[in-house]
Write an enzyme that holds these catalytic residues in place. Structure first.
Site, PDB file in Angstrom:
ATOM      1  N   CYS A  84       0.840  -1.204   0.000  1.00  0.00           N
ATOM      2  CA  CYS A  84       0.000   0.000   0.000  1.00  0.00           C
ATOM      3  C   CYS A  84       0.875   1.254   0.000  1.00  0.00           C
ATOM      4  O   CYS A  84       1.529   1.571   1.000  1.00  0.00           O
ATOM      5  CB  CYS A  84      -0.919  -0.026   1.219  1.00  0.00           C
ATOM      6  N   CYS A  98       0.038   3.993   2.582  1.00  0.00           N
ATOM      7  CA  CYS A  98       0.397   3.547   3.934  1.00  0.00           C
ATOM      8  C   CYS A  98       1.841   3.915   4.265  1.00  0.00           C
ATOM      9  O   CYS A  98       2.158   4.299   5.401  1.00  0.00           O
ATOM     10  CB  CYS A  98       0.226   2.036   4.062  1.00  0.00           C
TER      11      CYS A  98
END
Length: 308
Positions: free
Chosen positions: A47, A50
């Protein structure tokens, strides 16, 4: 997972920021949050956002100097926890305090919003610097005592004077809101909430006052307790009647039984009406003082149901 910023962490960061697992979740998050708020960052190695958010969160947590902690959960390795908390996209961030989710957000947000998020948690956990150890603190206590004694109009005057002298005192604005609620002037209470400066609008005192205003508005529409209780006894799975009963009980001052009814609704069907019982519990908890025994007991019971 070095990419999340461990290389630049301060030596004491290991005590503040750690990798979590399903096995350690109860200890690292639920139990640890009994002492200080714990931020849980749900992320995954694949991700991109993230990897941007993680170091920003770590920075804010480190700067809080122990007033909050952080646990990073890789959703690919903790699918059961992610499912229980209904994590549908990442990054998702939850904050726990006293074993209960109390705040959160989804997606990457600017550092300024992260700092505001952490500052709210610091204040909620009682670790905010500075406190109110000055001349205005005594005036605030005097106003609180007046309000507790039923002298709402006098309390409102004192709260208003403090708010005028110190506009950044969230406690003064919140007290003024609660005084107007006590006087039954809900429109003025809402106007005060809407008029506070954005920099303090999410302060715990004002969030609590907002919850109290919500409950006061619900009380105006609450039905007779006996009628609602009869409906629940006739059909224990009538969740609307049970939630309405909880609202009516709270309106009559029976907060503990109101919490019991909402917990029973949550136990029977936690997803009914998009989690209405849980949402109402949060409103009740937010309206009570953080150390209120009814709130503490209710939060513990709700947590045990969620993580059973």
């Amino acid at each position: 997972m070095i990419e999340l910023g461990q290389g630049t962490a301060a030596p004491a960061a290991a005590d503040l920021i750690k990798e979590g697992t399903e096995a350690s979740f109860m200890a690292d998050v639920v139990e640890a949050s009994q002492q200080v708020p714990v931020i849980v960052d749900f992320w995954a190695p694949w991700c991109g956002p993230c990897k941007t958010l993680g170091p920003m969160l770590e920075k804010a947590v480190t700067e809080a100097k122990g007033a909050v902690k952080m646990v990073k959960i890789d959703v690919d390795r903790a699918q059961s926890i992610a499912a229980q908390l209904q994590i549908q996209s990442i990054p998702t961030v939850y904050a726990f305090y006293k074993g209960q989710p109390v705040d959160g957000f989804q997606g990457a947000i600017p550092q300024s919003e992260i700092k505001a998020f952490v500052d709210r948690l610091v204040a909620q956990g009682g670790g905010a610097p500075g406190g109110e150890e000055d001349g205005l603190a005594e005036a605030l206590q005097t106003a609180e005592d007046m309000l507790a004694a039923g002298q709402a109009e006098d309390a409102a005057q004192v709260f208003a004077a403090i708010a005028g002298e110190a506009p950044d005192r969230a406690a003064a604005h919140a007290g003024l809101v609660r005084a107007h609620i006590a006087m039954g002037d809900l429109e003025q209470a809402e106007a005060i909430l809407n008029g506070v400066d954005a920099s303090i609008s999410h302060a715990p005192e004002l969030e609590a006052a907002h919850a109290q205003l919500q409950l006061a508005r619900q009380a105006a529409d609450a039905g007779p307790v006996d009628d609602l209780r009869a409906r629940v006894e006739a059909d224990p799975d009538d969740h609307q009647a049970r939630i309405d009963l909880a609202k009516a009980l709270h309106a009559t001052g029976n907060t503990e039984e109101a919490v019991d009814q909402l917990l029973e609704s949550f136990r029977r069907d936690r997803e009914w009406n998009d989690g209405a019982a849980r949402a109402q519990l949060f409103t009740l908890f937010d309206a009570l003082p953080p150390q209120d025994p009814v709130a503490l007991k209710g939060r513990r019971r709700l947590s045990s149901m969620i993580f059973a």
